[in-house]
Design an enzyme around this catalytic site. Sequence first.
Site, short mmCIF file in Angstrom:
data_model
loop_
_atom_site.label_atom_id
_atom_site.label_comp_id
_atom_site.label_asym_id
_atom_site.label_seq_id
_atom_site.Cartn_x
_atom_site.Cartn_y
_atom_site.Cartn_z
N ASP A 201 0.78 -1.23 0.00
CA ASP A 201 0.00 0.00 0.00
C ASP A 201 0.81 1.29 0.00
OD1 ASP A 201 1.00 -0.17 2.51
OD2 ASP A 201 -0.91 -0.18 3.54
N ARG B 178 -4.70 4.71 6.45
CA ARG B 178 -4.94 4.48 5.03
C ARG B 178 -6.11 5.30 4.51
NH1 ARG B 178 -4.29 -1.08 3.63
NH2 ARG B 178 -5.38 -0.36 1.78
N TYR C 52 0.55 -3.78 11.28
CA TYR C 52 1.54 -4.81 10.96
C TYR C 52 2.11 -5.36 12.25
CZ TYR C 52 2.42 -3.72 6.01
OH TYR C 52 2.34 -3.58 4.66
N PRO D 235 7.68 -6.45 5.22
CA PRO D 235 6.85 -5.37 4.66
C PRO D 235 6.96 -4.07 5.46
CG PRO D 235 5.49 -6.82 5.98
CD PRO D 235 6.88 -7.39 6.03
P1 FAD Z 1 3.59 -9.73 -7.52
O1 FAD Z 1 2.79 -8.59 -7.06
O2 FAD Z 1 3.66 -10.94 -6.67
O3 FAD Z 1 3.02 -10.11 -8.94
C1 FAD Z 1 3.36 -11.30 -9.59
C2 FAD Z 1 2.28 -11.62 -10.60
O4 FAD Z 1 2.71 -12.74 -11.35
C3 FAD Z 1 0.96 -12.02 -9.96
O5 FAD Z 1 -0.08 -11.29 -10.56
C4 FAD Z 1 0.86 -13.51 -10.21
O6 FAD Z 1 -0.48 -13.94 -10.42
C5 FAD Z 1 1.65 -13.66 -11.47
N1 FAD Z 1 2.28 -14.98 -11.61
C6 FAD Z 1 2.97 -15.67 -10.70
N2 FAD Z 1 3.43 -16.80 -11.22
C7 FAD Z 1 3.03 -16.82 -12.50
C8 FAD Z 1 3.19 -17.74 -13.56
N3 FAD Z 1 3.89 -18.87 -13.40
N4 FAD Z 1 2.64 -17.45 -14.75
C9 FAD Z 1 1.94 -16.31 -14.93
N5 FAD Z 1 1.75 -15.42 -13.96
C10 FAD Z 1 2.29 -15.66 -12.76
N6 FAD Z 1 4.15 -5.45 0.46
C11 FAD Z 1 4.09 -4.38 1.23
O7 FAD Z 1 4.84 -3.43 1.03
N7 FAD Z 1 3.16 -4.35 2.25
C12 FAD Z 1 2.30 -5.38 2.48
O8 FAD Z 1 1.50 -5.35 3.40
C13 FAD Z 1 2.35 -6.49 1.67
N8 FAD Z 1 1.50 -7.51 1.84
C14 FAD Z 1 1.55 -8.56 1.00
C15 FAD Z 1 0.66 -9.60 1.18
C16 FAD Z 1 0.65 -10.69 0.33
C17 FAD Z 1 -0.32 -11.80 0.54
C18 FAD Z 1 1.59 -10.72 -0.73
C19 FAD Z 1 1.60 -11.88 -1.69
C20 FAD Z 1 2.50 -9.68 -0.89
C21 FAD Z 1 2.49 -8.61 -0.03
N9 FAD Z 1 3.38 -7.55 -0.16
C22 FAD Z 1 3.32 -6.49 0.64
C23 FAD Z 1 4.42 -7.55 -1.17
C24 FAD Z 1 4.06 -6.78 -2.39
O9 FAD Z 1 2.75 -7.10 -2.77
C25 FAD Z 1 5.08 -7.15 -3.44
O10 FAD Z 1 6.36 -6.72 -3.02
C26 FAD Z 1 4.78 -6.58 -4.79
O11 FAD Z 1 3.49 -6.89 -5.20
C27 FAD Z 1 5.80 -7.14 -5.77
O12 FAD Z 1 5.41 -6.92 -7.07
P2 FAD Z 1 5.76 -7.96 -8.22
O13 FAD Z 1 5.13 -7.40 -9.43
O14 FAD Z 1 7.21 -8.22 -8.22
O15 FAD Z 1 5.11 -9.33 -7.81
#
Ligand code: FAD
Length: 677
Positions: free
Chosen positions: A50, A280, A288, A366
Amino acid sequence: TSQPSESKVDVLIVGAGPAGLMMATWMAKCGISCRIVDKRGTKVFNGQADGLQCRTLEIFDSFGFGDRAWKEANHMLEICLWNPDKDGVIRRSDRIPDTIPGISRFQQVVLHQGRIERFFLDFIAAHSDIRVERGVLPSKLEFDESLAEDTDAYPITVTLRHLSEEEATPGQVATSANGGAVQDGLFRSNLAADDTADLLKAADLNAKANTTEVVRAKYMLGADGAHSWVRRELGFCLEGETTDYIWGVLDIVPLTNFPDIRSRCAIHSASSGSVMVIPRENKLVRLYIQLTTTEKLGEGGSRADRSKITPDVILKAAQKIMAPYTLSYRKLDWWTAYQIGQRVGSRFSKNERIFLAGDAVHTHSPKAGQGMNVSMQDAYNLGWKVASVVKGTSSRAILSTYESERKQIAKDLIDFDHRFSRLFSGRPAKDLMDEEGINMEQFKAAFEKGNMFASGIAVNYDASNIIAKTADTSSGGAKTTANLPSVDSTQALAPKVKVGMRMPSVKVLNQSDARPWHLQERLPSNGTWRVLVFAGDVGDAGQKARMLRLADSLAAPTSFLRRYTPAAARYDSVFEVLTVHAAPRASVTIFDFPEVLRPFDELDGWDYNKIFVDDESYHEGHGRIYEEFGIDPKEGCVIVLRPDQYVSYVGALDDYASVDKFFSSFMLSRQAQVNGK
Ligand code: FAD
């Protein structure tokens, strides 16, 4: 049975989280052919990350959607530190600004990931035909290494499988029990209008269900999160601590008599642990809590039993820490418990053809709200580089800077998270002699220092072919002599505009119409390099002569502007020359400046948006950019900015040769078809 269909694309992105969407945004803006697939059937609607750092807001603004985030988000201005007093009762011990004043024209804000993804999706749809293909996942990856250096080749072959809607239904939240219902209820009540298209699209999935297709790509990005399939296929791993921490996150509309609930708070209790409070949007508050101690993974190591963690467990922990204040809630918006270690990817790229970004190459706590920001910034660093190579304006030599720049950031992030988490999780010191406990003065100092890192503004890229400075040998980052700069900067000509860092922003006036602009607003992310001519006091004959000499060189048929800009392309499509002078605005007009600095277009006429002045505005004061940047108006300078606003080079106003040499080391005059906009 029919053969799977086969197609070609320049860039294939796996994963449509924040990192993948940022990459797709660059591709949309630069007109690159691109596909982006995600195994999930729908986007994230609420919860998850967020916090938006001020650097991230600058980036959003450079694409043109910063205002959406700025308006909708909750602005987080203050941090309150709460600690036990001598009787063990929590008291506010300090207040500090959440964002260090003056480092950016934005401050940290908070808005959930679902909305942020929405801004990206809207931008991509408005600028291109690229659409996130949901319910699609790669099942096979082949890479022909022998073709890696052949610019026109498609060395990557990926088999994509289309899932059925059922298979693609999001496993977004680790919330079984009542969590699913909570999430569902919210997006219907709150975000329905916006996300209808997504919901409808889910219904389309079944038409293609269980089919496969083969895609050949020039470049690929694995932005597929912490469990990255692409990373595993490449045989790369995450390195670092084998210890995982378990975090509980609760998004509620609280009922409480705690007075600082609308400030960001770090609350340390005497013996019940600590909680971070994040105010928020829509009256929500996020809590957290680090729930248990740590858990060893590895041989025989089992995952934590998350089923034991419920919203009630998290709430009770918070109530204990915040006592004697009361805490309950009327509405539970989202919650999760997740387990995370502090790790960095061993490699960020395979032959500078397949890249990894975001959680796929760094995981951490986080607490400081870094995950989503750093993930988007990885792709922000990579996108323009890949786009300019695909377009044929840059050689592949610039691509190795992705790993050298971003791996260092990931390492710094993990170091920061180590220090920050330990401080936060530690028990407060009882007195000065208590060595185990955390001294609150140190805690405050670390918080303030941490805020600089956390803002994203402190990023300082090391020397490379696109960062002209002396290499920093102390940090131990990946250095190869192959991509060292061809020239050096004269940093002393603009001491506050640090080579390697993002361009700071100060207000200037448009020479033609007196409108004040933040200089950064004139640096939109569209893939162009910028040459900033600080012409100085052009009322001085000597200074004007130096500017004219530079302009002559820029206008020459052999100049880098002419060599690298395709004949049919607009004059500012590869490089944009912006001038900021220091003579009184009323003493000159744009026609006192040579034409190369305020170009003429047969269809459009003169370009009135290239010449700016450091002068008093009618309504918004005086930016004093020369003073702020430490530039002498009797000397001036030239500053080269990358398409991502990082400073590449600072040099003398009339040292045209160095600027030309700088660009010659990686730009290509051989022009591939320009498919840009
Ligand atoms: P992600 O957001 O994980 O995106 C990856 C995408 O790839 C997803 O849409 C997934 O569906 C897709 N994907 C995965 N594998 C495949 C595949 N094999 N084929 C096709 N698509 C695929 N960060 C904070 O700062 N504060 C928080 O409170 C916080 N809470 C979180 C809670 C949860 C449950 C999770 C999972 C993460 C949280 N995070 C938090 C971390 C934050 O969401 C991530 O750091 C951020 O989203 C990273 O972005 P990204 O694009 O690298 O990966």
